[in-house]
Design a protein around this motif. Structure first.
Motif, PDB file in Angstrom:
ATOM      1  N   ILE A  77     -50.339  79.591   9.422  1.00  0.00           N
ATOM      2  CA  ILE A  77     -50.226  78.943   8.108  1.00  0.00           C
ATOM      3  C   ILE A  77     -49.422  79.822   7.159  1.00  0.00           C
ATOM      4  N   ASP A  78     -49.698  81.133   7.152  1.00  0.00           N
ATOM      5  CA  ASP A  78     -48.933  82.064   6.311  1.00  0.00           C
ATOM      6  C   ASP A  78     -47.447  82.002   6.639  1.00  0.00           C
ATOM      7  N   VAL A  79     -47.127  82.012   7.929  1.00  0.00           N
ATOM      8  CA  VAL A  79     -45.727  82.003   8.358  1.00  0.00           C
ATOM      9  C   VAL A  79     -45.050  80.693   7.968  1.00  0.00           C
ATOM     10  N   MET A  80     -45.691  79.571   8.264  1.00  0.00           N
ATOM     11  CA  MET A  80     -45.067  78.283   7.985  1.00  0.00           C
ATOM     12  C   MET A  80     -44.894  78.062   6.484  1.00  0.00           C
ATOM     13  N   ALA A  81     -45.874  78.501   5.701  1.00  0.00           N
ATOM     14  CA  ALA A  81     -45.756  78.357   4.248  1.00  0.00           C
ATOM     15  C   ALA A  81     -44.555  79.147   3.724  1.00  0.00           C
ATOM     16  N   LYS A  82     -44.357  80.362   4.242  1.00  0.00           N
ATOM     17  CA  LYS A  82     -43.217  81.168   3.795  1.00  0.00           C
ATOM     18  C   LYS A  82     -41.900  80.541   4.219  1.00  0.00           C
ATOM     19  N   VAL A  83     -41.820  80.072   5.445  1.00  0.00           N
ATOM     20  CA  VAL A  83     -40.580  79.459   5.925  1.00  0.00           C
ATOM     21  C   VAL A  83     -40.234  78.231   5.091  1.00  0.00           C
ATOM     22  N   ILE A  84     -41.229  77.406   4.794  1.00  0.00           N
ATOM     23  CA  ILE A  84     -40.988  76.195   3.996  1.00  0.00           C
ATOM     24  C   ILE A  84     -40.564  76.563   2.581  1.00  0.00           C
ATOM     25  N   ASP A  85     -41.196  77.592   1.996  1.00  0.00           N
ATOM     26  CA  ASP A  85     -40.818  78.031   0.652  1.00  0.00           C
ATOM     27  C   ASP A  85     -39.370  78.503   0.603  1.00  0.00           C
ATOM     28  N   GLU A  86     -38.933  79.180   1.659  1.00  0.00           N
ATOM     29  CA  GLU A  86     -37.597  79.778   1.654  1.00  0.00           C
ATOM     30  C   GLU A  86     -36.511  78.835   2.153  1.00  0.00           C
ATOM     31  N   HIS A  87     -36.877  77.864   3.004  1.00  0.00           N
ATOM     32  CA  HIS A  87     -35.855  77.017   3.627  1.00  0.00           C
ATOM     33  C   HIS A  87     -35.991  75.536   3.285  1.00  0.00           C
ATOM     34  N   VAL A 175     -38.830  86.487  10.984  1.00  0.00           N
ATOM     35  CA  VAL A 175     -39.472  86.316   9.684  1.00  0.00           C
ATOM     36  C   VAL A 175     -40.432  87.477   9.452  1.00  0.00           C
ATOM     37  N   ASP A 176     -40.272  88.148   8.333  1.00  0.00           N
ATOM     38  CA  ASP A 176     -41.158  89.255   7.958  1.00  0.00           C
ATOM     39  C   ASP A 176     -42.220  88.704   7.025  1.00  0.00           C
ATOM     40  N   VAL A 177     -43.456  88.692   7.469  1.00  0.00           N
ATOM     41  CA  VAL A 177     -44.534  88.056   6.720  1.00  0.00           C
ATOM     42  C   VAL A 177     -45.613  89.077   6.358  1.00  0.00           C
ATOM     43  N   GLU A 178     -46.042  89.031   5.106  1.00  0.00           N
ATOM     44  CA  GLU A 178     -47.215  89.802   4.689  1.00  0.00           C
ATOM     45  C   GLU A 178     -48.412  88.862   4.764  1.00  0.00           C
ATOM     46  N   TYR A 179     -49.249  89.057   5.753  1.00  0.00           N
ATOM     47  CA  TYR A 179     -50.348  88.133   5.990  1.00  0.00           C
ATOM     48  C   TYR A 179     -51.425  88.253   4.917  1.00  0.00           C
ATOM     49  N   SER A 180     -52.019  87.126   4.585  1.00  0.00           N
ATOM     50  CA  SER A 180     -53.126  87.113   3.629  1.00  0.00           C
ATOM     51  C   SER A 180     -54.292  87.924   4.182  1.00  0.00           C
ATOM     52  N   PRO A 181     -55.095  88.540   3.316  1.00  0.00           N
ATOM     53  CA  PRO A 181     -56.216  89.372   3.801  1.00  0.00           C
ATOM     54  C   PRO A 181     -57.140  88.623   4.764  1.00  0.00           C
ATOM     55  N   SER A 183     -56.382  86.236   6.730  1.00  0.00           N
ATOM     56  CA  SER A 183     -55.717  85.820   7.960  1.00  0.00           C
ATOM     57  C   SER A 183     -55.868  86.825   9.088  1.00  0.00           C
ATOM     58  N   THR A 184     -56.213  88.047   8.756  1.00  0.00           N
ATOM     59  CA  THR A 184     -56.342  89.096   9.774  1.00  0.00           C
ATOM     60  C   THR A 184     -57.796  89.464  10.044  1.00  0.00           C
ATOM     61  N   GLN A 185     -58.722  88.689   9.495  1.00  0.00           N
ATOM     62  CA  GLN A 185     -60.143  89.012   9.692  1.00  0.00           C
ATOM     63  C   GLN A 185     -60.649  88.550  11.053  1.00  0.00           C
ATOM     64  N   ALA A 186     -60.047  87.481  11.584  1.00  0.00           N
ATOM     65  CA  ALA A 186     -60.459  86.970  12.896  1.00  0.00           C
ATOM     66  C   ALA A 186     -59.633  87.646  13.987  1.00  0.00           C
ATOM     67  N   GLU A 187     -60.227  87.774  15.153  1.00  0.00           N
ATOM     68  CA  GLU A 187     -59.551  88.398  16.290  1.00  0.00           C
ATOM     69  C   GLU A 187     -59.807  87.579  17.544  1.00  0.00           C
ATOM     70  N   MET A 188     -58.772  87.367  18.333  1.00  0.00           N
ATOM     71  CA  MET A 188     -58.927  86.661  19.603  1.00  0.00           C
ATOM     72  C   MET A 188     -59.541  87.627  20.618  1.00  0.00           C
ATOM     73  N   VAL A 189     -60.782  87.372  20.978  1.00  0.00           N
ATOM     74  CA  VAL A 189     -61.491  88.261  21.904  1.00  0.00           C
ATOM     75  C   VAL A 189     -61.214  87.863  23.341  1.00  0.00           C
ATOM     76  N   GLN A 190     -61.273  86.591  23.622  1.00  0.00           N
ATOM     77  CA  GLN A 190     -61.069  86.118  24.985  1.00  0.00           C
ATOM     78  C   GLN A 190     -60.629  84.664  24.958  1.00  0.00           C
ATOM     79  N   ARG A 191     -59.711  84.322  25.825  1.00  0.00           N
ATOM     80  CA  ARG A 191     -59.273  82.933  25.958  1.00  0.00           C
ATOM     81  C   ARG A 191     -59.931  82.350  27.201  1.00  0.00           C
TER      82      ARG A 191
END
Length: 327
Positions: A77-87, A175-181, A183-191
């Motif tokens: 979501i962070d990435v797509m929001a930035k891309v849409i804002d810029e492009h 794309v260089d993105v500064e992720y929202s705080p 957005s980095t709280q969750a971690e993929m432990v296992q698929r």
């Protein structure tokens, strides 16, 4: 003129087929309104230039690549929001699935955009895109038109056909993105690996299909036991409702937005038999339906119907089959 932005899911260097179908759809519709189709990918070192460029074969002219956590909604979501804002893309399109729904809904909230889910078709109208989705148990079609600067379209799983163009390559834009705080709280432990994901239901001679009447994901053990009793070229299939609920993999879905099958024997366990399911299996040689509801629509086109408790009927049937086969 408006460009379409599509999120492409990937895993261990492989691109998700459903996402690529959305790219093809986005490219076809964007061309009708004078725009282009762009893609977004988020992940680690497996997002090579070659892999990203290959998305061009499905219709994307640009691929926006961001380094970040793979398989989580908020970073995308962070990435797509930035891309849409810029492009300034006018539409964001998703191929469906649980992650697509989560990202699309989150992006709609972030950008205050209109969103339509469960879309089965997109078309151009007066220079803009409109989305079509079924309503009233798929008996009618609702049309959504977008008035704001951004429209978000989330397709049903497998709703969009994958179309390729040999030799096409996309431009890769990092794309260089500064992720929202958060957005980095969750971690993929296992698929987790879904059972039955590698089964080819389209080539099976015997299919045991399960629906919501199985009650819970564990209920599919009954269908698997019966399919195993038949042996040979038999497999387990499922309805859209249960694959959407995460009970069984999408690769096993039969129906209008799933796969069309024509086995010699089709055993429907706990399936009501709505028209969208009928479309996918009506070419079966012999159809057997097991359901506790005597008024279930599936009995209208089944060759043999059994009314009763599937929790008693299916194990008993499996035992009879094993005895007959001497297993």
């Amino acid at each position: 003129m408006a460009d379409v932005l599509v999120y492409v899911l990937h895993y261990e260097g492989a691109l998700n087929k459903n996402s690529l179908g959305a790219v093809s759809e986005g490219a076809a519709r964007a061309s009708e309104i004078g725009g282009e189709c762009h893609a977004v990918v988020v992940g680690g070192d497996d997002l090579t230039d070659e892999l990203c460029q290959s998305i061009g074969a499905y219709g994307a002219t640009k691929v926006f690549r961001a380094r970040g956590p793979e398989g989580l909604a908020q970073p995308v979501i962070d990435v797509m929001a930035k891309v849409i804002d810029e492009h300034g893309q006018g539409y964001a399109l998703f191929g469906g699935g649980l992650l697509g729904f989560e990202i699309g809904a989150g992006l709609a909230a972030r950008k205050h955009a209109g969103v339509t889910m469960e879309v089965i078709a997109v078309r151009a109208e007066d220079g803009k895109l409109v989305a079509e989705r079924p309503i009233l148990q798929d008996s009618q079609i609702s049309v959504s038109r977008y008035q704001g600067d951004l429209g978000i379209i989330i397709g049903r799983i497998n709703a969009f056909e994958t179309v390729t163009k040999d030799g096409a390559s996309a431009e890769v834009v990092d794309v260089d993105v500064e992720y929202s705080p958060w957005s980095t709280q969750a971690e993929m432990v296992q698929r987790g690996e879904q059972r039955g994901a590698d089964v080819d239901i389209e080539g099976a001679d015997i299919l045991v299909a399960g629906g919501r009447g199985l009650g819970k994901p564990e209920g599919f053990q009954l269908a698997e036991d019966l399919a195993a009793a038949f042996g040979g070229n038999s497999a387990v299939a499922a309805t859209r409702a249960v694959v959407d609920a995460g009970w069984y993999p999408y690769s096993a879905q039969v129906g209008q937005t799933g796969k069309t099958v024509s086995p010699k024997l089709y055993v429907a366990v706990g399936i009501s038999g709505a028209i969208q399911h009928k479309v996918g299996m009506q070419g079966s040689g012999t159809i057997v339906a097991i359901n506790r509801d005597p008024n279930a629509p599936i009995f209208d086109y089944a060759d043999l119907g059994v009314v009763g408790d599937l929790n008693q009927i299916v194990p008993g049937l499996a035992e009879l089959v094993r005895r007959h086969r001497g297993a």
